[in-house]
Design an enzyme around this catalytic site. Structure first.
Site, PDB file in Angstrom:
ATOM      1  N   SER A   1       0.812  -1.240  -0.077  1.00  0.00           N
ATOM      2  CA  SER A   1       0.189   0.044   0.166  1.00  0.00           C
ATOM      3  C   SER A   1       1.078   1.309  -0.099  1.00  0.00           C
ATOM      4  CB  SER A   1      -0.709  -0.204   1.314  1.00  0.00           C
ATOM      5  OG  SER A   1      -1.521   1.114   1.418  1.00  0.00           O
TER       6      SER A   1
ATOM      7  N   TYR B   1      -1.813  -1.019  10.636  1.00  0.00           N
ATOM      8  CA  TYR B   1      -2.054  -1.365   8.939  1.00  0.00           C
ATOM      9  C   TYR B   1      -0.794  -0.740   8.360  1.00  0.00           C
ATOM     10  CZ  TYR B   1      -3.914  -1.121   4.258  1.00  0.00           C
ATOM     11  OH  TYR B   1      -4.230  -1.424   3.092  1.00  0.00           O
TER      12      TYR B   1
HETATM   13  N1  LIG Z   1      -8.260  -0.566  -1.773  1.00  0.00           N
HETATM   14  C1  LIG Z   1      -7.505   0.300  -1.447  1.00  0.00           C
HETATM   15  O1  LIG Z   1      -7.587   1.501  -1.496  1.00  0.00           O
HETATM   16  C2  LIG Z   1      -6.008  -0.342  -1.318  1.00  0.00           C
HETATM   17  C3  LIG Z   1      -5.167   0.500  -0.898  1.00  0.00           C
HETATM   18  C4  LIG Z   1      -3.809  -0.033  -0.713  1.00  0.00           C
HETATM   19  C5  LIG Z   1      -3.920  -1.398  -0.560  1.00  0.00           C
HETATM   20  N2  LIG Z   1      -4.955  -2.299  -0.606  1.00  0.00           N
HETATM   21  C6  LIG Z   1      -4.640  -3.644  -0.344  1.00  0.00           C
HETATM   22  O2  LIG Z   1      -5.112  -4.321  -1.295  1.00  0.00           O
HETATM   23  C7  LIG Z   1      -5.480  -5.690  -1.042  1.00  0.00           C
HETATM   24  C8  LIG Z   1      -6.853  -6.140  -1.433  1.00  0.00           C
HETATM   25  O3  LIG Z   1      -7.840  -5.006  -0.564  1.00  0.00           O
HETATM   26  P1  LIG Z   1      -9.062  -4.636  -1.461  1.00  0.00           P
HETATM   27  O4  LIG Z   1      -9.200  -3.165  -1.356  1.00  0.00           O
HETATM   28  O5  LIG Z   1      -9.551  -5.195  -2.638  1.00  0.00           O
HETATM   29  O6  LIG Z   1     -10.318  -5.095  -0.303  1.00  0.00           O
HETATM   30  P2  LIG Z   1     -11.181  -6.005  -0.236  1.00  0.00           P
HETATM   31  O7  LIG Z   1     -12.123  -5.864   1.123  1.00  0.00           O
HETATM   32  O8  LIG Z   1     -12.413  -5.576  -1.446  1.00  0.00           O
HETATM   33  O9  LIG Z   1     -10.786  -7.609  -0.517  1.00  0.00           O
HETATM   34  C9  LIG Z   1     -10.139  -8.018   0.368  1.00  0.00           C
HETATM   35  C10 LIG Z   1     -10.368  -9.511   0.168  1.00  0.00           C
HETATM   36  O10 LIG Z   1      -9.509 -10.598   1.222  1.00  0.00           O
HETATM   37  C11 LIG Z   1     -10.095 -11.366   1.786  1.00  0.00           C
HETATM   38  N3  LIG Z   1      -9.588 -11.722   3.026  1.00  0.00           N
HETATM   39  C12 LIG Z   1      -9.549 -10.861   3.937  1.00  0.00           C
HETATM   40  N4  LIG Z   1      -8.908 -11.642   5.116  1.00  0.00           N
HETATM   41  C13 LIG Z   1      -8.563 -12.793   4.642  1.00  0.00           C
HETATM   42  C14 LIG Z   1      -8.074 -14.008   5.136  1.00  0.00           C
HETATM   43  N5  LIG Z   1      -7.467 -13.911   6.232  1.00  0.00           N
HETATM   44  N6  LIG Z   1      -7.539 -15.133   4.239  1.00  0.00           N
HETATM   45  C15 LIG Z   1      -8.037 -15.025   2.837  1.00  0.00           C
HETATM   46  N7  LIG Z   1      -8.648 -13.870   2.438  1.00  0.00           N
HETATM   47  C16 LIG Z   1      -9.061 -12.883   3.114  1.00  0.00           C
HETATM   48  C17 LIG Z   1     -11.717 -10.746   1.711  1.00  0.00           C
HETATM   49  O11 LIG Z   1     -12.621 -11.576   2.090  1.00  0.00           O
HETATM   50  C18 LIG Z   1     -11.735  -9.810   0.473  1.00  0.00           C
HETATM   51  O12 LIG Z   1     -12.353 -10.662  -0.233  1.00  0.00           O
HETATM   52  C19 LIG Z   1      -5.300  -5.686   0.642  1.00  0.00           C
HETATM   53  O13 LIG Z   1      -4.152  -6.111   0.919  1.00  0.00           O
HETATM   54  C20 LIG Z   1      -5.431  -4.194   0.912  1.00  0.00           C
HETATM   55  O14 LIG Z   1      -4.571  -3.802   2.108  1.00  0.00           O
HETATM   56  C21 LIG Z   1      -6.143  -1.739  -0.778  1.00  0.00           C
END
Ligand SMILES: NC(=O)c1ccc[n+]([C@@H]2O[C@H](COP(=O)([O-])OP(=O)(O)OC[C@H]3O[C@@H](n4cnc5c(N)ncnc54)[C@H](O)[C@@H]3O)[C@@H](O)[C@H]2O)c1
Length: 258
Positions: A149, A162
């Site tokens: 991130s 985080y």
């Molecule tokens: N959306 C953003 O702005 C953003 C920014 C920076 C980083 N990220 C990172 O991107 C990645 C994806 O996030 P997203 O934004 O798509 O969120 P999201 O919540 O839409 O998707 C996350 C997915 O991970 C799954 N998950 C959670 N815990 C889990 C576990 N213990 N085992 C297996 N699966 C698990 C959830 O069920 C969900 O389907 C994450 O690592 C998040 O930290 C997101």
């Protein structure tokens, strides 16, 4: 267009957001997909979307915080498709929005178990498998991308656990990339800025003008879309990438350039 025909891609957290977009993009480019998700229903939905598009997909229920569940998921991958070419350690949680003094040991431990433990145990199982298999004809044994991130390179007020977890993802990525560079496994991280997904859409409801406030700090003037992040992940895993390893690529609309 990048071509992943006959390659096998294992993607954690692929039931939603960035993980689902990445799974669909790999499938469109010809890969066979393993959706590894703690949420069985959403994982199966992604696998169904892929099959409906005429590609192959397997959904495995897996909590990335549990090393034995990751080992089992990798075994199921190899049983189904014979090898593992690509692994995307994307599953993550945002945790509670609170100042450092209001975060509890449980808040901290839960984030670390999923966001850092998931990448650590994930890479162990994935690299063990990749080292067992012959190179794929393109001088690489495998490609891994970990999802960090912008909070992995900057502080994030109200999100200390985080931010710490995402800094740790970059440390794991760089170290693993150095250790396995000569074994022809390329390992990188991507660092998204605010990107529309369940995680961020939840934040948008927390205060009026939240989206506008997020937009203002992103030079290109909009939040990310999951496909923006997926495209960077695909390139890092493609045969076109032979020389990039150990990097944390900022997918942030220019935010960290300033
Ligand atoms: N959306 C953003 O702005 C953003 C920014 C920076 C980083 N990220 C990172 O991107 C990645 C994806 O996030 P997203 O934004 O798509 O969120 P999201 O919540 O839409 O998707 C996350 C997915 O991970 C799954 N998950 C959670 N815990 C889990 C576990 N213990 N085992 C297996 N699966 C698990 C959830 O069920 C969900 O389907 C994450 O690592 C998040 O930290 C997101």
């Amino acid at each position: 267009m990048l071509d992943f025909t006959n390659q096998v891609a294992f993607i954690t957290g692929a039931g939603s957001g960035i993980g689902r977009a990445t799974a669909l993009a790999f499938a469109k480019a010809g890969a066979r997909i393993v959706v590894a998700e703690v949420n069985e229903t959403s994982g199966q939905e992604t696998a169904t979307l892929i099959r409906e598009s005429g590609r192959e997909a397997l959904s495995v229920t897996c909590d990335v915080a549990n090393p034995s569940q990751i080992d089992t998921a990798i075994q199921q991958t190899v049983e189904a498709y014979g090898r593992l070419d690509i692994a995307i350690n994307n599953a993550g949680i945002g945790g509670r929005f609170a100042r450092l003094l209001d975060q509890t040991p449980d808040d901290f431990n839960e984030i670390m178990a999923v966001n850092v433990g998931g990448v650590f145990h994930g890479m162990q199982a994935q690299i063990r498998q990749m080292l067992k298999q012959p190179e794929n004809g393109h001088s690489d044994r495998g490609k891994i991308v970990n999802v960090s991130s912008v909070a992995g390179v900057r502080g994030m007020p109200m999100g200390a656990p985080y931010s710490a977890s995402k800094h740790a993802v970059i440390g794991l990525t760089k170290t693993a990339a150095l250790e396995y560079a000569q074994r022809n496994i390329r390992i990188n991280a991507v660092c998204p800025v605010y990107t529309h997904s369940a995680m961020v859409d939840h934040l948008l409801t927390m205060a009026p003008n939240m989206e506008e406030r997020m937009r203002r700090v992103i030079p290109v003037g909009r939040l990310g879309h999951p496909d923006d992040i997926a495209q960077a992940i695909l390139w890092l895993c493609s045969d076109e990438n032979v020389f990039c390893t150990g990097q944390a690529i900022q997918m942030d609309g220019g935010m960290t350039a300033g």
